[in-house]
Design an enzyme around this catalytic site. Structure first.
Site, PDB file in Angstrom:
ATOM      1  N   GLN A  45     -10.072  -4.127  -3.641  1.00 60.98           N
ATOM      2  CA  GLN A  45     -11.300  -3.681  -3.035  1.00 60.98           C
ATOM      3  C   GLN A  45     -12.472  -3.855  -4.096  1.00 60.98           C
ATOM      4  O   GLN A  45     -13.590  -4.384  -3.816  1.00 60.98           O
ATOM      5  CB  GLN A  45     -11.398  -2.187  -2.849  1.00 60.98           C
ATOM      6  CG  GLN A  45     -12.650  -1.558  -2.131  1.00 60.98           C
ATOM      7  CD  GLN A  45     -12.747  -2.160  -0.580  1.00 60.98           C
ATOM      8  OE1 GLN A  45     -12.289  -2.140   0.306  1.00 60.98           O
ATOM      9  NE2 GLN A  45     -14.174  -2.789  -0.595  1.00 60.98           N
ATOM     10  N   ARG A  58       0.896  -1.234  -0.089  1.00 64.44           N
ATOM     11  CA  ARG A  58       0.010   0.064  -0.075  1.00 64.44           C
ATOM     12  C   ARG A  58       0.884   1.289   0.092  1.00 64.44           C
ATOM     13  O   ARG A  58       1.651   1.458   0.938  1.00 64.44           O
ATOM     14  CB  ARG A  58      -0.864  -0.064   1.194  1.00 64.44           C
ATOM     15  CG  ARG A  58      -1.709   1.315   1.270  1.00 64.44           C
ATOM     16  CD  ARG A  58      -2.690   1.169   2.395  1.00 64.44           C
ATOM     17  NE  ARG A  58      -3.932   0.516   1.924  1.00 64.44           N
ATOM     18  CZ  ARG A  58      -5.008   0.589   2.557  1.00 64.44           C
ATOM     19  NH1 ARG A  58      -5.297   1.381   3.427  1.00 64.44           N
ATOM     20  NH2 ARG A  58      -6.081  -0.057   1.862  1.00 64.44           N
ATOM     21  N   CYS A  60     -16.339   1.344   0.690  1.00 59.92           N
ATOM     22  CA  CYS A  60     -15.120   0.490   0.736  1.00 59.92           C
ATOM     23  C   CYS A  60     -14.780   0.677   2.295  1.00 59.92           C
ATOM     24  O   CYS A  60     -14.002  -0.139   2.574  1.00 59.92           O
ATOM     25  CB  CYS A  60     -13.978   0.750  -0.266  1.00 59.92           C
ATOM     26  SG  CYS A  60     -13.149   2.635   0.131  1.00 59.92           S
ATOM     27  N   ARG A  93     -13.161  -8.940   1.441  1.00 64.51           N
ATOM     28  CA  ARG A  93     -11.886  -8.549   1.224  1.00 64.51           C
ATOM     29  C   ARG A  93     -10.997  -9.737   1.540  1.00 64.51           C
ATOM     30  O   ARG A  93     -10.155 -10.366   0.782  1.00 64.51           O
ATOM     31  CB  ARG A  93     -11.349  -7.588   2.079  1.00 64.51           C
ATOM     32  CG  ARG A  93     -11.770  -6.238   1.363  1.00 64.51           C
ATOM     33  CD  ARG A  93     -11.458  -5.510   0.179  1.00 64.51           C
ATOM     34  NE  ARG A  93      -9.906  -5.729   0.253  1.00 64.51           N
ATOM     35  CZ  ARG A  93      -9.146  -4.521   0.642  1.00 64.51           C
ATOM     36  NH1 ARG A  93      -9.973  -3.462   1.149  1.00 64.51           N
ATOM     37  NH2 ARG A  93      -7.837  -4.380   0.646  1.00 64.51           N
ATOM     38  N   HIS A 129      -7.311   0.835  -6.490  1.00 68.28           N
ATOM     39  CA  HIS A 129      -7.562   0.008  -5.367  1.00 68.28           C
ATOM     40  C   HIS A 129      -8.225  -1.408  -5.865  1.00 68.28           C
ATOM     41  O   HIS A 129      -9.355  -1.543  -5.604  1.00 68.28           O
ATOM     42  CB  HIS A 129      -8.349   0.670  -4.516  1.00 68.28           C
ATOM     43  CG  HIS A 129      -8.418   0.008  -3.079  1.00 68.28           C
ATOM     44  ND1 HIS A 129      -7.621  -0.923  -2.811  1.00 68.28           N
ATOM     45  CD2 HIS A 129      -9.079   0.464  -1.816  1.00 68.28           C
ATOM     46  CE1 HIS A 129      -7.792  -1.256  -1.402  1.00 68.28           C
ATOM     47  NE2 HIS A 129      -8.532  -0.269  -0.676  1.00 68.28           N
ATOM     48  N   ASP A 156     -17.250   7.007  -1.880  1.00 73.15           N
ATOM     49  CA  ASP A 156     -16.029   6.880  -0.929  1.00 73.15           C
ATOM     50  C   ASP A 156     -15.861   8.021  -0.154  1.00 73.15           C
ATOM     51  O   ASP A 156     -16.453   9.193  -0.411  1.00 73.15           O
ATOM     52  CB  ASP A 156     -14.829   6.469  -1.749  1.00 73.15           C
ATOM     53  CG  ASP A 156     -13.530   6.130  -1.146  1.00 73.15           C
ATOM     54  OD1 ASP A 156     -13.507   5.989   0.147  1.00 73.15           O
ATOM     55  OD2 ASP A 156     -12.472   5.942  -1.752  1.00 73.15           O
TER      56      ASP A 156
HETATM   57  N1   CP Z   1     -11.351  -0.468   2.304  1.00 79.89           N
HETATM   58  C1   CP Z   1     -10.026  -0.325   2.739  1.00 79.89           C
HETATM   59  O1   CP Z   1      -8.900  -0.555   1.980  1.00 79.89           O
HETATM   60  O2   CP Z   1      -9.809  -0.303   4.264  1.00 79.89           O
HETATM   61  P1   CP Z   1      -8.370   0.019   4.796  1.00 79.89           P
HETATM   62  O3   CP Z   1      -7.972   1.278   4.690  1.00 79.89           O
HETATM   63  O4   CP Z   1      -9.196   0.007   6.223  1.00 79.89           O
HETATM   64  O5   CP Z   1      -7.626  -0.884   4.471  1.00 79.89           O
END
Ligand code: CP
Length: 305
Positions: free
Chosen positions: A134, A104, A260, A288, A131, A220
């Site tokens: 997701q 990430r 998400c 997920r 992403h 989001d």
């Molecule tokens: N939706 C998502 O990626 O959540 P986090 O940022 O908590 O990993």
């Protein structure tokens, strides 16, 4: 199996997604039945986080242990990544010691550079641009609740961000349409989204119009990680892009709502919507775990009959 990375949604084919959704359903069923599913015994996943996370960390970490493997958790603050070691060198070293890497980070180019110098598959756990894990979970959740997403309409209300970009890639690949409504100045850039044509999406100034007849309404946060300095300006610009009961009313009567997470009730979504009967956000978050287990297995072992 040849080295395969998952850096954006378009890295896999529609056929590969069909396999992954089927596999995730099997893995989920076994998980619910406490039936062991340990296809990655003795494999190690390195998870590199340059931004905060709850869902991504828990789902990858728990998922890898459940598959019989183990994980190494690295952050910028507790590794040489935060002390300017070149990303290429980090990739060369880390990928000699583990079987799989999840990252990430900020720019997509950073994960691409890592992948270029990695001996093992690299998974995008969120970048500024995409992403994919997701959206993998979101589409699996849609299929669980409503069947195939092909031919359906997804309304995106809010920021033209990494989630919006990834929805466009998914629509182009899997044959559905995205109705995009973003405030002026926060539009999706088709070149950044990496979609070939305008066929899979339509742009609406009015978020109500985007939601009309939609099978799924999704949004989001107004300010994604990395854009915090713009928070006040964004709050003003996004005021009319709050998914409310009126938007859900003009969507199809059986429309789903997804987010998400984390969510800010009263900003991008009304509490009545996210906590209401059309919301599937908890299934979406749980999924997920299941889809990423299927993904990790696929990247390391290929198709399992
Ligand atoms: N939706 C998502 O990626 O959540 P986090 O940022 O908590 O990993």
């Amino acid at each position: 199996m040849s080295l395969k990375h998952y850096l954006q949604f378009s890295d896999l084919t529609a056929d590969e997604y069909a396999y992954l959704f089927e596999r995730a359903a099997l893995i989920k069923k076994k998980f619910k039945a406490y039936d062991k599913h340990q296809t990655l015994t003795d494999r190690t996943l390195a998870m590199i986080f340059e931004k905060a996370s709850t869902r991504t960390r828990v789902s990858f970490e728990a998922g890898m242990y459940q598959l019989g493997g183990s994980v190494v958790h690295l952050t910028t603050g507790d590794s040489q990544l935060g002390r300017a070691e070149p990303i290429e060198d980090s990739a060369r070293v880390i990928s000699r010691m583990v079987d799989l890497v999840m990252i990430r980070t900020y720019e997509q180019t950073k994960i691409e550079r890592f992948a270029e110098h990695s001996r093992v598959p690299v998974i995008n756990g969120l970048t500024n641009e995409f992403h994919p894990c997701q959206i993998l979970a979101d589409i699996f959740t849609f299929i669980e609740h409503r069947g195939s997403i092909r031919g359906k309409t997804v309304a995106w209300v809010g920021d033209g961000n990494n989630m919006a970009n990834t929805w466009l890639q998914a629509a182009e690949l899997l044959g559905f349409t995205v109705h995009l409504s973003t405030p002026s100045g926060y539009e999706v850039d088709q070149a950044v989204a990496g979609v070939r044509s305008h066929d899979a999406y339509k742009v609406f100034k009015d978020p109500m119009q985007a939601c009309e007849g939609a099978d799924l309404v999704t949004t989001d946060v107004w300010t994604s990680m990395g854009f915090e300095a713009e928070n006040e300006a964004r709050k003003a610009a996004f005021a009319d892009w709050c998914v409310d009961t009126e938007m859900m009313r003009v969507a199809r009567p059986d429309a789903l709502f997804m987010h998400c997470l984390p969510a800010h009730r009263g900003e991008e979504v009304q509490a009545d919507v996210i906590d209401g009967p059309q919301s599937v956000v908890w299934d979406e978050a749980e999924n997920r775990l299941h889809v990423q287990k299927a993904l990790m297995e696929y990247l390391l072992l290929g198709r399992i009959q």
